[in-house]
Scaffold this active site. Structure first.
Site, PDB file in Angstrom:
ATOM      1  N   CYS A  80       0.810  -1.223   0.000  1.00 55.14           N
ATOM      2  CA  CYS A  80       0.000   0.000   0.000  1.00 55.14           C
ATOM      3  C   CYS A  80       0.847   1.279   0.000  1.00 55.14           C
ATOM      4  O   CYS A  80       0.322   2.370  -0.234  1.00 55.14           O
ATOM      5  CB  CYS A  80      -0.951  -0.016   1.184  1.00 55.14           C
ATOM      6  SG  CYS A  80      -1.839  -1.571   1.293  1.00 55.14           S
ATOM      7  N   HIS A 132      -3.761   6.662   1.937  1.00 55.09           N
ATOM      8  CA  HIS A 132      -4.107   5.307   1.515  1.00 55.09           C
ATOM      9  C   HIS A 132      -5.511   4.990   2.021  1.00 55.09           C
ATOM     10  O   HIS A 132      -5.856   5.306   3.160  1.00 55.09           O
ATOM     11  CB  HIS A 132      -3.086   4.324   2.083  1.00 55.09           C
ATOM     12  CG  HIS A 132      -3.459   2.898   1.894  1.00 55.09           C
ATOM     13  ND1 HIS A 132      -3.845   2.397   0.674  1.00 55.09           N
ATOM     14  CD2 HIS A 132      -3.531   1.858   2.762  1.00 55.09           C
ATOM     15  CE1 HIS A 132      -4.134   1.113   0.810  1.00 55.09           C
ATOM     16  NE2 HIS A 132      -3.956   0.761   2.065  1.00 55.09           N
ATOM     17  N   ASN A 178     -10.043  -1.131  -0.525  1.00 56.97           N
ATOM     18  CA  ASN A 178      -8.593  -0.987  -0.442  1.00 56.97           C
ATOM     19  C   ASN A 178      -7.946  -1.675  -1.648  1.00 56.97           C
ATOM     20  O   ASN A 178      -7.932  -2.902  -1.739  1.00 56.97           O
ATOM     21  CB  ASN A 178      -8.132  -1.633   0.876  1.00 56.97           C
ATOM     22  CG  ASN A 178      -6.632  -1.560   1.078  1.00 56.97           C
ATOM     23  OD1 ASN A 178      -5.884  -1.217   0.167  1.00 56.97           O
ATOM     24  ND2 ASN A 178      -6.182  -1.897   2.269  1.00 56.97           N
TER      25      ASN A 178
HETATM   26  O1  UT7 Z   1      -3.885  -1.674   3.339  1.00 53.33           O
HETATM   27  C1  UT7 Z   1      -3.209  -2.479   4.257  1.00 53.33           C
HETATM   28  C2  UT7 Z   1      -3.496  -2.079   5.553  1.00 53.33           C
HETATM   29  N1  UT7 Z   1      -4.697  -2.657   6.079  1.00 53.33           N
HETATM   30  C3  UT7 Z   1      -5.360  -1.938   6.969  1.00 53.33           C
HETATM   31  O2  UT7 Z   1      -5.043  -0.802   7.174  1.00 53.33           O
HETATM   32  C4  UT7 Z   1      -6.465  -2.597   7.751  1.00 53.33           C
HETATM   33  C5  UT7 Z   1      -6.335  -2.180   9.197  1.00 53.33           C
HETATM   34  N2  UT7 Z   1      -7.331  -2.769  10.057  1.00 53.33           N
HETATM   35  C6  UT7 Z   1      -8.629  -2.427   9.990  1.00 53.33           C
HETATM   36  O3  UT7 Z   1      -9.013  -1.644   9.145  1.00 53.33           O
HETATM   37  C7  UT7 Z   1      -9.577  -2.976  11.022  1.00 53.33           C
HETATM   38  O4  UT7 Z   1      -8.828  -3.623  12.021  1.00 53.33           O
HETATM   39  C8  UT7 Z   1     -10.610  -3.979  10.419  1.00 53.33           C
HETATM   40  C9  UT7 Z   1     -11.614  -3.241   9.548  1.00 53.33           C
HETATM   41  C10 UT7 Z   1      -9.891  -5.052   9.607  1.00 53.33           C
HETATM   42  C11 UT7 Z   1     -11.391  -4.670  11.532  1.00 53.33           C
HETATM   43  O5  UT7 Z   1     -11.999  -3.714  12.392  1.00 53.33           O
HETATM   44  P1  UT7 Z   1     -11.898  -3.889  13.980  1.00 53.33           P
HETATM   45  O6  UT7 Z   1     -12.686  -2.829  14.570  1.00 53.33           O
HETATM   46  O7  UT7 Z   1     -10.443  -3.954  14.294  1.00 53.33           O
HETATM   47  O8  UT7 Z   1     -12.627  -5.260  14.211  1.00 53.33           O
HETATM   48  P2  UT7 Z   1     -12.055  -6.593  14.885  1.00 53.33           P
HETATM   49  O9  UT7 Z   1     -11.101  -7.269  13.956  1.00 53.33           O
HETATM   50  O10 UT7 Z   1     -11.593  -6.275  16.260  1.00 53.33           O
HETATM   51  O11 UT7 Z   1     -13.370  -7.467  14.947  1.00 53.33           O
HETATM   52  C12 UT7 Z   1     -14.496  -7.073  15.758  1.00 53.33           C
HETATM   53  C13 UT7 Z   1     -15.564  -8.128  15.596  1.00 53.33           C
HETATM   54  C14 UT7 Z   1     -15.078  -9.550  15.802  1.00 53.33           C
HETATM   55  O12 UT7 Z   1     -16.110 -10.249  16.468  1.00 53.33           O
HETATM   56  P3  UT7 Z   1     -16.020 -10.538  18.052  1.00 53.33           P
HETATM   57  O13 UT7 Z   1     -14.762 -11.324  18.217  1.00 53.33           O
HETATM   58  O14 UT7 Z   1     -15.956  -9.175  18.683  1.00 53.33           O
HETATM   59  O15 UT7 Z   1     -17.289 -11.284  18.304  1.00 53.33           O
HETATM   60  C15 UT7 Z   1     -14.927 -10.088  14.420  1.00 53.33           C
HETATM   61  O16 UT7 Z   1     -15.105 -11.493  14.358  1.00 53.33           O
HETATM   62  O17 UT7 Z   1     -16.092  -8.095  14.266  1.00 53.33           O
HETATM   63  C16 UT7 Z   1     -16.063  -9.409  13.706  1.00 53.33           C
HETATM   64  N3  UT7 Z   1     -15.868  -9.288  12.277  1.00 53.33           N
HETATM   65  C17 UT7 Z   1     -16.889  -9.123  11.413  1.00 53.33           C
HETATM   66  N4  UT7 Z   1     -18.223  -9.047  11.606  1.00 53.33           N
HETATM   67  C18 UT7 Z   1     -18.995  -8.855  10.518  1.00 53.33           C
HETATM   68  C19 UT7 Z   1     -14.709  -9.282  11.574  1.00 53.33           C
HETATM   69  N5  UT7 Z   1     -14.954  -9.140  10.266  1.00 53.33           N
HETATM   70  C20 UT7 Z   1     -16.306  -9.021  10.148  1.00 53.33           C
HETATM   71  C21 UT7 Z   1     -17.161  -8.838   9.050  1.00 53.33           C
HETATM   72  N6  UT7 Z   1     -18.487  -8.754   9.280  1.00 53.33           N
HETATM   73  N7  UT7 Z   1     -16.720  -8.713   7.790  1.00 53.33           N
END
Ligand code: UT7
Length: 323
Positions: free
Chosen positions: A112, A250, A280
């Site tokens: 990225c 980005h 992304n």
């Molecule tokens: O370009 C390269 C760089 N990449 C990035 O910059 C990505 C950086 N990271 C992020 O943007 C965020 O961390 C994410 C969007 C990937 C995730 O957001 P988050 O607020 O960090 O969520 P999380 O991973 O902590 O997940 C929260 C909850 C989990 O459930 P529990 O364990 O709280 O019950 C996940 O299982 O959301 C759940 N979850 C989803 N639910 C519905 C994860 N993916 C999904 C989904 N739909 N697609």
């Protein structure tokens, strides 16, 4: 001493649009979750076009907008992590397709941050007088690496390509940069692992094509590394945040951008966001955004633009550009 300046932009994205609702037919997710957690509303997915097809489309779009013939291009740099082949490079495929017979062409892999790294390399070749122009492209077909059973990653990425022509200039254009890498954290975002298997060792054959990401770790990295990098950049350049007209970050997550905005005291109105439309697209997010801005007439002469790339590697790159 020469300067380098961006004179034209272009982009090419697949026509097929997949909404969050369409993805929720495949994995346990929802439009509400994806939009509220990332700002993403849809993405464009290839219907068969590979990374080079999109890059060639971008190259042709850039060439339509500037007075440079293919045979006069001296350098082609393509930033990609999803090239058609391990070799030849996407840059060589672009060179052949557009007839840039006199160019040096190569790819760089910085995910990225790739487009900013590409501009950085082009800038050095131009400033040192080696070349008079460079076509820099970011292109990705990430859909071929997405595990469509993994809801934590499949909702985040898209396919697309964008680029810019950079030329030798009497006035400063690319003003200053702050780029870096932290390989120690590299395994928190990987894609396409190929084991070193052969008949002469015990390693099992079989590749793992998929993207794997510790989203939280990358989120924390981005919200710490980018503000620090921009602060260093502004200090080096002797520029204040008030002087910046536009920030093109980005496009990974709108919440990441909001934190960056808060930490840098640069209002959100100055940040250009389009992850709602494209998700992304790794190395392509920044040039696609630049091209959209150009098409909206917002890249007017004299403006000061801040680019911020960050992602796998881990890598980051901030750059100040005077149009
Ligand atoms: O370009 C390269 C760089 N990449 C990035 O910059 C990505 C950086 N990271 C992020 O943007 C965020 O961390 C994410 C969007 C990937 C995730 O957001 P988050 O607020 O960090 O969520 P999380 O991973 O902590 O997940 C929260 C909850 C989990 O459930 P529990 O364990 O709280 O019950 C996940 O299982 O959301 C759940 N979850 C989803 N639910 C519905 C994860 N993916 C999904 C989904 N739909 N697609």
């Amino acid at each position: 001493m020469y300067f380098s300046k961006l004179i034209a932009t272009g982009s090419c994205v697949p026509a097929q649009v997949i909404t969050n609702d369409r993805l929720s037919e495949m994995v346990d997710t929802s439009d509400e979750w994806i939009q509220s957690r990332s700002g993403i509303g849809k993405r464009h997915f290839s219907t068969g076009e590979n990374a080079s097809d999109l890059a060639i489309g971008t190259a042709k779009d850039v060439l339509r907008k500037c007075d440079i013939r293919p045979e006069d291009i001296e350098l082609i740099i393509v930033a990609t992590v999803s090239g058609d082949y391990t070799t030849p490079s996407v840059a060589c495929l672009v060179q052949a397709a557009i007839g840039a017979t006199n160019a040096l062409a190569f790819d760089i892999s910085a995910a990225c941050s790739g487009f900013v790294f590409g501009l950085s390399v082009a800038d050095k070749f131009i400033k040192t007088g080696v070349y008079r122009n460079a076509l820099v492209i970011g292109t990705e077909v990430l859909s071929k690496y997405i595990n469509f059973e993994d809801r934590s990653t499949c909702v985040l990425f898209g396919d697309g390509s964008g680029g810019a022509m950079v030329v030798r200039s009497d006035e400063p254009g690319i003003l200053c940069e702050e780029v870096g890498s932290d390989g120690a954290k590299g395994l928190s975002l990987t894609c396409g692992h190929v084991p070193a298997a052969s008949p002469y060792n015990q390693v099992e054959r079989g590749t793992d094509p998929y993207i794997h990401m510790d989203g939280r770790a990358i989120f924390d990295f981005a919200t710490r590394a980018v503000p620090k990098s921009v602060q260093k950049l502004l200090e080096k350049a002797g520029v204040s945040t008030e002087e910046i007209d536009l920030v093109v970050p980005h496009q990974a997550n709108s919440r990441i951008v909001e934190i960056i905005s808060r930490k840098l005291h640069i209002p959100m109105e100055k940040f250009y966001l389009n992850m709602f439309e494209y998700a992304n697209t790794s190395s392509a997010t920044i040039p696609i955004a630049l091209n959209e801005l150009a098409e909206k007439g917002q890249l007017t002469e004299g403006k000061l633009i801040l680019l911020c790339g960050f992602g796998a590697g881990l890598t980051w790159g901030s750059m100040l550009i005077r149009l």
